[in-house]
Design an enzyme around this catalytic site. Structure first.
Site, mmCIF file in Angstrom:
data_model
loop_
_atom_site.group_PDB
_atom_site.id
_atom_site.type_symbol
_atom_site.label_atom_id
_atom_site.label_comp_id
_atom_site.label_asym_id
_atom_site.label_seq_id
_atom_site.Cartn_x
_atom_site.Cartn_y
_atom_site.Cartn_z
ATOM 1 N N LYS A 110 4.855 -10.940 -18.797
ATOM 2 C CA LYS A 110 4.747 -9.152 -19.010
ATOM 3 C C LYS A 110 3.051 -9.715 -19.365
ATOM 4 O O LYS A 110 2.808 -8.496 -19.386
ATOM 5 C CB LYS A 110 5.995 -8.912 -20.075
ATOM 6 C CG LYS A 110 7.248 -8.436 -19.536
ATOM 7 C CD LYS A 110 6.778 -6.885 -18.945
ATOM 8 C CE LYS A 110 6.874 -7.092 -17.142
ATOM 9 N NZ LYS A 110 7.891 -7.282 -16.790
ATOM 10 N N GLU A 123 0.780 -10.202 -17.081
ATOM 11 C CA GLU A 123 0.990 -9.116 -15.921
ATOM 12 C C GLU A 123 -0.091 -8.081 -15.782
ATOM 13 O O GLU A 123 -0.847 -7.822 -15.942
ATOM 14 C CB GLU A 123 1.528 -9.208 -15.404
ATOM 15 C CG GLU A 123 2.742 -8.012 -15.673
ATOM 16 C CD GLU A 123 4.426 -7.616 -14.657
ATOM 17 O OE1 GLU A 123 4.378 -7.773 -13.541
ATOM 18 O OE2 GLU A 123 4.851 -8.741 -15.380
ATOM 19 N N ASN A 154 0.622 0.111 5.967
ATOM 20 C CA ASN A 154 0.986 -0.441 5.118
ATOM 21 C C ASN A 154 2.040 -1.760 5.179
ATOM 22 O O ASN A 154 2.650 -1.358 6.545
ATOM 23 C CB ASN A 154 2.356 0.065 4.665
ATOM 24 C CG ASN A 154 3.096 -0.480 3.195
ATOM 25 O OD1 ASN A 154 2.833 -1.330 2.619
ATOM 26 N ND2 ASN A 154 4.066 -0.087 2.681
ATOM 27 N N GLY A 155 1.664 -2.606 4.670
ATOM 28 C CA GLY A 155 2.050 -4.337 5.571
ATOM 29 C C GLY A 155 0.927 -5.221 6.290
ATOM 30 O O GLY A 155 -0.280 -5.300 5.279
ATOM 31 N N HIS A 176 6.846 -33.771 -24.530
ATOM 32 C CA HIS A 176 6.123 -34.594 -23.188
ATOM 33 C C HIS A 176 4.707 -34.018 -22.439
ATOM 34 O O HIS A 176 4.865 -34.308 -20.878
ATOM 35 C CB HIS A 176 7.663 -34.048 -21.615
ATOM 36 C CG HIS A 176 9.128 -34.613 -22.421
ATOM 37 N ND1 HIS A 176 9.141 -35.954 -22.526
ATOM 38 C CD2 HIS A 176 9.638 -33.576 -22.827
ATOM 39 C CE1 HIS A 176 10.539 -35.965 -22.761
ATOM 40 N NE2 HIS A 176 10.547 -35.007 -23.679
ATOM 41 N N LYS A 223 3.554 -2.766 -7.467
ATOM 42 C CA LYS A 223 4.832 -2.085 -7.959
ATOM 43 C C LYS A 223 5.634 -3.195 -6.704
ATOM 44 O O LYS A 223 6.155 -3.557 -7.533
ATOM 45 C CB LYS A 223 5.089 -0.797 -7.859
ATOM 46 C CG LYS A 223 6.256 -1.286 -8.665
ATOM 47 C CD LYS A 223 6.178 -1.163 -9.706
ATOM 48 C CE LYS A 223 7.705 -0.417 -10.561
ATOM 49 N NZ LYS A 223 8.294 -1.527 -11.835
ATOM 50 N N CYS A 242 1.016 -0.947 -0.350
ATOM 51 C CA CYS A 242 0.328 0.216 -0.300
ATOM 52 C C CYS A 242 0.592 1.050 -0.189
ATOM 53 O O CYS A 242 1.989 1.074 -0.149
ATOM 54 C CB CYS A 242 -0.749 -0.026 1.168
ATOM 55 S SG CYS A 242 -2.228 -1.136 1.532
ATOM 56 N N TRP A 255 -3.909 -2.135 -1.570
ATOM 57 C CA TRP A 255 -3.707 -2.913 -2.019
ATOM 58 C C TRP A 255 -3.749 -4.377 -0.677
ATOM 59 O O TRP A 255 -3.401 -4.506 -0.294
ATOM 60 C CB TRP A 255 -2.596 -3.505 -2.274
ATOM 61 C CG TRP A 255 -2.126 -4.970 -2.966
ATOM 62 C CD1 TRP A 255 -2.299 -4.338 -4.870
ATOM 63 C CD2 TRP A 255 -2.037 -6.032 -2.962
ATOM 64 N NE1 TRP A 255 -1.964 -6.227 -5.443
ATOM 65 C CE2 TRP A 255 -2.060 -6.666 -4.203
ATOM 66 C CE3 TRP A 255 -1.666 -6.758 -1.375
ATOM 67 C CZ2 TRP A 255 -1.897 -8.101 -4.147
ATOM 68 C CZ3 TRP A 255 -1.801 -8.479 -1.682
ATOM 69 C CH2 TRP A 255 -1.914 -8.678 -3.360
ATOM 70 N N GLU A 288 10.234 -14.442 -18.907
ATOM 71 C CA GLU A 288 10.422 -12.878 -19.088
ATOM 72 C C GLU A 288 9.047 -12.837 -19.477
ATOM 73 O O GLU A 288 8.039 -11.427 -19.176
ATOM 74 C CB GLU A 288 11.761 -12.211 -18.511
ATOM 75 C CG GLU A 288 10.903 -10.310 -18.845
ATOM 76 C CD GLU A 288 10.482 -10.204 -17.420
ATOM 77 O OE1 GLU A 288 9.820 -8.941 -17.181
ATOM 78 O OE2 GLU A 288 9.969 -10.758 -16.472
ATOM 79 N N ARG A 323 0.970 1.411 -5.850
ATOM 80 C CA ARG A 323 1.717 0.524 -4.465
ATOM 81 C C ARG A 323 0.547 -0.577 -4.297
ATOM 82 O O ARG A 323 0.282 -0.954 -3.794
ATOM 83 C CB ARG A 323 2.124 1.397 -3.256
ATOM 84 C CG ARG A 323 3.681 2.384 -3.889
ATOM 85 C CD ARG A 323 3.826 2.912 -2.420
ATOM 86 N NE ARG A 323 4.204 1.718 -1.099
ATOM 87 C CZ ARG A 323 5.469 1.022 -1.183
ATOM 88 N NH1 ARG A 323 6.204 1.845 -2.542
ATOM 89 N NH2 ARG A 323 5.730 0.403 -0.334
HETATM 90 C C1 AGP Z 1 7.323 -7.769 -12.935
HETATM 91 O O1 AGP Z 1 6.967 -6.705 -13.651
HETATM 92 C C2 AGP Z 1 6.490 -7.359 -11.527
HETATM 93 N N1 AGP Z 1 6.029 -6.667 -11.378
HETATM 94 C C3 AGP Z 1 6.860 -8.735 -10.442
HETATM 95 O O2 AGP Z 1 7.020 -9.520 -10.749
HETATM 96 C C4 AGP Z 1 8.419 -7.886 -9.503
HETATM 97 O O3 AGP Z 1 9.384 -7.903 -10.462
HETATM 98 C C5 AGP Z 1 8.619 -8.579 -8.315
HETATM 99 O O4 AGP Z 1 7.305 -8.153 -7.135
HETATM 100 C C6 AGP Z 1 9.959 -8.813 -7.859
HETATM 101 O O5 AGP Z 1 10.097 -7.153 -7.870
HETATM 102 P P1 AGP Z 1 11.587 -6.029 -6.864
HETATM 103 O O6 AGP Z 1 12.350 -6.349 -7.960
HETATM 104 O O7 AGP Z 1 10.639 -4.949 -6.843
HETATM 105 O O8 AGP Z 1 11.693 -7.074 -5.917
#
Ligand code: AGP
Length: 604
Positions: free
Chosen positions: A479, A482, A97-98, A498, A599, A2, A73, A475, A28
């Site tokens: 991408k 998400e 936050n947490g 397989h 994020k 958050c 969040w 990756e 966030r």
């Molecule tokens: C990637 O696009 C995502 N936002 C997510 O997988 C991210 O890479 C992951 O949460 C790790 O975040 P960080 O690099 O801030 O530790």
């Protein structure tokens, strides 16, 4: 997870600061938001959804000298107005936050004491704990310390009391900074959130408490001794946190990559391998490397593994932080453990770091966010200098992390005498050209746009490749998932037969990545297997490889990059980033703030 913001000042600016700050923190978490304004009494306004929904409720709201705000969040309780922060219990109003891990047992005790609760959140329980303690103890800092002793979990709080015109804050694990202004002060989850008001900030460490007034800030350590903190100056500019005319932060941040690579290499002297080696930490004592991260950071580690093992012939073990922290690990004093994180605050990666430090083994952080928790707690840190990355889907940070791992691999290879001075210096020559060359690759955005038109309606998409290409596929697939919400899987090309190949039918989109010539033919034979079952194949490769298969029938369309050296992965992933972006754009989705994501994942 958050975003927290708080303001206290001579000028009645709380409304302006809180709303602008929350917008800067929205990456966030953005499923609900709220503010509390303190004048003679406390007024709380909350709304479901994005900050603009909250703004629509503020037309007749008068600004004040003191206020706290939150963008959420959801962890405990749905994304509703009731569960949105701030929460008020008795004389205490709080933003958090947490996660409070022991909130259920505390709730039962508080209900026995006559407390009742409106929301499903853990935060309201923490608020009640502080209120209950405040009934017996009037020294507010002592109250917060007692609360810190009762609550379990990770948290950062912004707190105001009914009977006081000060702003209080405390922190355990979740990030929180104190912003320093002229006759006004701030709290925030990160420095960019308040950059338009001040770039001066102090870092609140674990188990520290802050009391903010209009013209002074007091910080207390866990023994409640008053301490003096260093005032940092945030290096980035407001501009780096703006879209600069691009429609989305994601496409802006992909286009930041040339400058990011410039900034990254500038911190090292890459005249030649000897100067680079001197400007890097020493890796001499290590004969093995562990790389730990989450999500895309983990994927960066996989690419790093291929390159370090190729150049330095040193074994590299790459682990998901959320798994690594709960399993036995067989590293030792000669193992360097590298922690990769854009935010530097990801809870699982931070916990894995603390686990390795407890064992007394060496740790190195490859981090973007300056002065973040992982950066501060790792023995050594290498900053990737990507600037603020706002879009939830990481792009420039991922690519800069790969470049940093390539620089480390060259030094390791040179130390191990598996890379000659000549070869090392040639690679450094290529790296000096990277910032320029990547511009050519990013210009291939138009080809990605065309390809996206074929893919955006798909239900499933498969990415296939071998070795480093498989890591790049992971990756590319993440991408796409998400930000476009299309189900996609990355697969080691040799594995499909397989089982998973049963999912391939007429026109199933398959993105095949072939950049490693050592296994090109093997991958192409796997591509032919999916083509034979009707797949619509997009080949992403180098011009050098494509020239060998100009009119071949195992692919339907191709995108090829000019680069032909160890930096190929950085170019290939730029194409995969652009492809995902345009698929999500075709679907008209909120690209920078995909549903259900945040994020920085500061909870376990
Ligand atoms: C990637 O696009 C995502 N936002 C997510 O997988 C991210 O890479 C992951 O949460 C790790 O975040 P960080 O690099 O801030 O530790």
């Amino acid at each position: 997870m958050c975003g927290i913001i708080g303001y206290i000042g001579k000028k009645k600016d709380s409304l302006d600061v809180l709303i602008k700050g929350l917008k800067n923190l929205e990456y966030r978490g953005y499923d609900s938001a709220g503010i509390a304004l303190k004048d003679s009494k406390i007024e709380i306004i909350k709304a479901e959804g994005k900050i603009k929904n909250l703004e629509n409720k503020l037309k007749n709201v008068k600004s004040t000298n003191l206020g706290i705000g939150h963008t959420r969040w959801a962890t405990h309780g749905g994304a509703t107005e009731i569960n949105a922060h701030p929460h008020k219990v008795g004389k205490v109003t709080i933003v958090h936050n947490g996660i409070i891990e022991n909130y259920i047992e505390l709730k039962k005790k508080l209900q026995k004491d006559g407390y009742s609760f409106k929301s499903e959140t853990d935060t309201e329980i923490a608020c009640a704990i502080i209120d209950k303690l405040y009934k017996k103890e009037k020294n507010k800092i002592k109250v917060l310390k007692k609360a810190n002793g009762i609550l379990k979990g990770s948290y950062a709080f912004g707190i105001i009391f009914d009977d006081d015109d000060k702003l209080y804050a405390m922190r355990k694990d979740s990030p929180l900074i104190i912003g320093i202004g002229k006759e006004e002060n701030y709290i925030a989850s990160d420095a960019p959130a308040i950059l338009e008001f001040t770039n001066k900030y102090m870092l609140l460490e674990k188990n520290e408490y802050a009391v903010l007034d209009k013209d002074k800030v007091e910080i207390y350590n866990e023994k409640l001794q008053k301490i003096v903190k260093k005032v940092h100056t945030y290096a980035g500019t407001k501009e780096t946190a703006m879209k600069n005319g691009y429609e989305h932060f994601m496409i802006k941040e992909i286009n930041d990559e040339p400058e990011v690579f410039e900034n990254l290499i500038k911190q090292f002297d890459i005249k030649d391998i000897e100067t680079l080696k001197k400007s890097m930490p020493s890796f001499k004592k290590y004969n093995a490397i562990d790389i730990i991260g989450c999500g895309s950071a983990y994927h960066t580690g996989l690419v790093g593994k291929s390159i370090i093992e190729k150049l330095a012939k040193i074994p590299v073990n790459v682990e998901l932080a959320s798994e690594y922290r709960y399993k036995d690990n067989f590293s030792n004093k000669k193992t360097l453990t590298i922690f990769i994180s854009q935010s530097g605050e990801t809870a699982d990666t931070l916990a894995a770091l603390r686990k390795v430090k407890e064992k007394g083994f060496d740790t190195l952080g490859i981090i973007n966010t300056e002065a973040s928790s992982i950066a501060r707690e790792a023995d050594k840190v290498l900053y990737i200098k990507a600037g603020a990355e706002i879009s939830v889907a990481t792009t420039k940070a991922y690519s800069a992390q790969v470049l940093m791992l390539i620089l480390i691999a060259i030094v390791l290879g040179y130390n191990e005498k598996t890379v000659s001075k000549q070869v090392a210096n040639n690679i450094l020559k290529d790296i000096k050209m990277l910032s320029n060359n990547i511009k050519q690759t990013i210009k291939q955005e138009k080809e990605c746009k065309i390809l996206a038109k074929d893919i955006y309606k798909a239900k499933d998409v498969f990415f296939i490749g071998r070795q480093i290409d498989y890591s790049l596929c992971m990756e590319g697939s993440l991408k796409l998932k998400e930000i476009s919400y299309i189900h996609s899987e990355a697969y080691a090309a040799g594995e499909l037969k397989h089982g998973t190949i049963s999912l391939i039918e007429e026109n199933t989109p398959v993105i095949a990545v072939v950049s490693d010539e050592t296994i090109e033919e093997k991958t192409i034979s796997n591509i032919k297997e999916v083509k034979a079952r009707g797949a619509n194949v997009t080949l992403i490769t180098t011009k050098k490889i494509l020239n060998k298969y100009k009119n071949a029938d195992f692919y339907d369309q191709s995108i090829s990059i000019a680069e032909d050296n160890i930096l190929i992965p950085i170019h290939i992933v730029a194409i995969l980033q652009l492809l995902a972006y345009h698929v999500a754009k075709q679907k008209g989705l909120d690209i920078d703030k995909p549903r259900n994501l945040a994020k920085s994942v500061t909870v376990e």
